[in-house]
Scaffold this motif. Sequence first.
Motif, PDB file in Angstrom:
ATOM      1  N   GLU A  39       0.800  -1.225   0.000  1.00 11.25           N
ATOM      2  CA  GLU A  39       0.000   0.000   0.000  1.00 11.25           C
ATOM      3  C   GLU A  39       0.837   1.281   0.000  1.00 11.25           C
ATOM      4  O   GLU A  39       0.329   2.356  -0.356  1.00 11.25           O
ATOM      5  CB  GLU A  39      -0.932   0.037   1.217  1.00 11.25           C
ATOM      6  N   TYR A  40       2.096   1.192   0.405  1.00 12.03           N
ATOM      7  CA  TYR A  40       2.960   2.366   0.519  1.00 12.03           C
ATOM      8  C   TYR A  40       4.217   2.111  -0.294  1.00 12.03           C
ATOM      9  O   TYR A  40       4.819   1.040  -0.186  1.00 12.03           O
ATOM     10  CB  TYR A  40       3.272   2.656   1.991  1.00 12.03           C
ATOM     11  N   VAL A  41       4.602   3.080  -1.110  1.00 13.38           N
ATOM     12  CA  VAL A  41       5.632   2.854  -2.122  1.00 13.38           C
ATOM     13  C   VAL A  41       6.576   4.047  -2.205  1.00 13.38           C
ATOM     14  O   VAL A  41       6.336   5.109  -1.610  1.00 13.38           O
ATOM     15  CB  VAL A  41       4.982   2.616  -3.503  1.00 13.38           C
ATOM     16  N   GLY A  42       7.649   3.879  -2.976  1.00  6.98           N
ATOM     17  CA  GLY A  42       8.529   4.988  -3.292  1.00  6.98           C
ATOM     18  C   GLY A  42       7.876   5.897  -4.326  1.00  6.98           C
ATOM     19  O   GLY A  42       6.746   5.661  -4.772  1.00  6.98           O
ATOM     20  N   HIS A  43       8.624   6.924  -4.776  1.00  5.42           N
ATOM     21  CA  HIS A  43       7.982   7.957  -5.582  1.00  5.42           C
ATOM     22  C   HIS A  43       9.016   8.839  -6.260  1.00  5.42           C
ATOM     23  O   HIS A  43      10.166   8.934  -5.831  1.00  5.42           O
ATOM     24  CB  HIS A  43       7.103   8.832  -4.686  1.00  5.42           C
ATOM     25  N   GLY A  44       8.570   9.510  -7.312  1.00  2.92           N
ATOM     26  CA  GLY A  44       9.369  10.581  -7.878  1.00  2.92           C
ATOM     27  C   GLY A  44       9.460  11.734  -6.904  1.00  2.92           C
ATOM     28  O   GLY A  44       8.618  11.881  -6.009  1.00  2.92           O
ATOM     29  N   ILE A  45      10.478  12.565  -7.072  1.00  2.00           N
ATOM     30  CA  ILE A  45      10.689  13.672  -6.137  1.00  2.00           C
ATOM     31  C   ILE A  45      11.435  14.792  -6.856  1.00  2.00           C
ATOM     32  O   ILE A  45      12.206  14.551  -7.788  1.00  2.00           O
ATOM     33  CB  ILE A  45      11.469  13.186  -4.889  1.00  2.00           C
ATOM     34  N   GLY A  46      11.176  16.021  -6.436  1.00  2.00           N
ATOM     35  CA  GLY A  46      11.839  17.169  -7.052  1.00  2.00           C
ATOM     36  C   GLY A  46      11.522  18.429  -6.288  1.00  2.00           C
ATOM     37  O   GLY A  46      11.976  18.616  -5.169  1.00  2.00           O
ATOM     38  N   ARG A  47      10.709  19.277  -6.863  1.00  2.00           N
ATOM     39  CA  ARG A  47      10.300  20.500  -6.170  1.00  2.00           C
ATOM     40  C   ARG A  47       9.111  20.259  -5.248  1.00  2.00           C
ATOM     41  O   ARG A  47       8.730  21.152  -4.482  1.00  2.00           O
ATOM     42  CB  ARG A  47      10.010  21.615  -7.172  1.00  2.00           C
ATOM     43  N   VAL A  48       8.533  19.104  -5.330  1.00  2.00           N
ATOM     44  CA  VAL A  48       7.543  18.659  -4.353  1.00  2.00           C
ATOM     45  C   VAL A  48       7.947  17.267  -3.877  1.00  2.00           C
ATOM     46  O   VAL A  48       8.711  16.563  -4.541  1.00  2.00           O
ATOM     47  CB  VAL A  48       6.110  18.644  -4.926  1.00  2.00           C
TER      48      VAL A  48
ATOM     49  N   LEU B  82      15.592  10.962 -14.382  1.00  2.00           N
ATOM     50  CA  LEU B  82      14.555  10.528 -13.448  1.00  2.00           C
ATOM     51  C   LEU B  82      15.125  10.546 -12.031  1.00  2.00           C
ATOM     52  O   LEU B  82      16.167   9.946 -11.770  1.00  2.00           O
ATOM     53  CB  LEU B  82      14.081   9.115 -13.798  1.00  2.00           C
ATOM     54  N   VAL B  83      14.466  11.242 -11.121  1.00  2.00           N
ATOM     55  CA  VAL B  83      14.886  11.289  -9.719  1.00  2.00           C
ATOM     56  C   VAL B  83      13.774  10.675  -8.882  1.00  2.00           C
ATOM     57  O   VAL B  83      12.621  11.117  -8.944  1.00  2.00           O
ATOM     58  CB  VAL B  83      15.187  12.718  -9.254  1.00  2.00           C
ATOM     59  N   ILE B  84      14.125   9.647  -8.121  1.00  2.00           N
ATOM     60  CA  ILE B  84      13.126   8.892  -7.371  1.00  2.00           C
ATOM     61  C   ILE B  84      13.635   8.555  -5.973  1.00  2.00           C
ATOM     62  O   ILE B  84      14.833   8.495  -5.737  1.00  2.00           O
ATOM     63  CB  ILE B  84      12.732   7.579  -8.087  1.00  2.00           C
ATOM     64  N   ALA B  85      12.693   8.353  -5.071  1.00  2.00           N
ATOM     65  CA  ALA B  85      12.991   7.834  -3.741  1.00  2.00           C
ATOM     66  C   ALA B  85      12.644   6.349  -3.743  1.00  2.00           C
ATOM     67  O   ALA B  85      11.500   5.971  -3.996  1.00  2.00           O
ATOM     68  CB  ALA B  85      12.172   8.569  -2.687  1.00  2.00           C
ATOM     69  N   ILE B  86      13.651   5.530  -3.489  1.00  2.00           N
ATOM     70  CA  ILE B  86      13.470   4.075  -3.415  1.00  2.00           C
ATOM     71  C   ILE B  86      13.433   3.718  -1.939  1.00  2.00           C
ATOM     72  O   ILE B  86      14.382   4.003  -1.203  1.00  2.00           O
ATOM     73  CB  ILE B  86      14.596   3.345  -4.154  1.00  2.00           C
TER      74      ILE B  86
END
Length: 259
Positions: free
Chosen positions: A166-175, A198-202
């Motif tokens: 239900e909870y995952v990583g995500h793209g990230i940048g100015r938000v 591509l910048v992501i939080a794993i």
Amino acid sequence: MAVILKSLAEIEAMKEAGRLSAKVLRIVGAAAKPGVSTLELDRLAEEVIRAEGGIPAFKGYGGFPGSICASVNDTIVHGIPSAKTILRDGDIISIDTGATVDGWVGDNAWTYPVGHISEEKKKLLQVTEQCMWEGIAAARPGNRLGDIGHAVQSLAESHMYGVVREYVGHGIGRVMHEDPNVPNYGRRHWGITLEPGLVIAIEPMINMGTRKTKPMNDGWTVKTRDGKPSAHFEKTIAVTQDGPILITVEEDHRRPVDD
């Protein structure tokens, strides 16, 4: 929301938010000792971030009250810092925090032992951290999004651990949260193609028992359904032509991650 690829200059600009996010995580993690409340850890995090001109990325985000998520033992994510939550010898605590610097956001998490922990908990932490590194190593141009999740899931399930869905990583940048979502499960060669920029939080969230979750009535805290411990490790990374580089790191170790 579409995927927002970053230029090399933008990735370079994100490194300061990443550095500060990594610094505060290290300092707060070192303070996670028996007898300390999670609210004390939260206040320390905000102090460190603001002392260097950053803004706590979590505080007020979606109404969240803290500068860190403090998730103890069977809490998976989004634990609210509290004066009533006192760390005890044998606990584990996942600290998730981040800083905004010049409009860019850094996001990272780590699960720390509190005093002396059981061998079972040590193994959970070791495997979950390795799951994160396996996911990062799969974040190479030409691979697919599913390759990251497959790498995490394969290792976790080989140890009979539950992989949170239900909870995952995500793209990230100015938000804090951008597209794409980055699940910790998946099929190889499935999903969008990973491109430079591509910048992501794993961030693997791995449970010692069932993968099933139990949201609490406060609207934030999420626990394991069976009450067994959970671990959470996270880094923000950028996909480059040469492979993934770490954004949330203090030292100048942002070289491509080895296989």
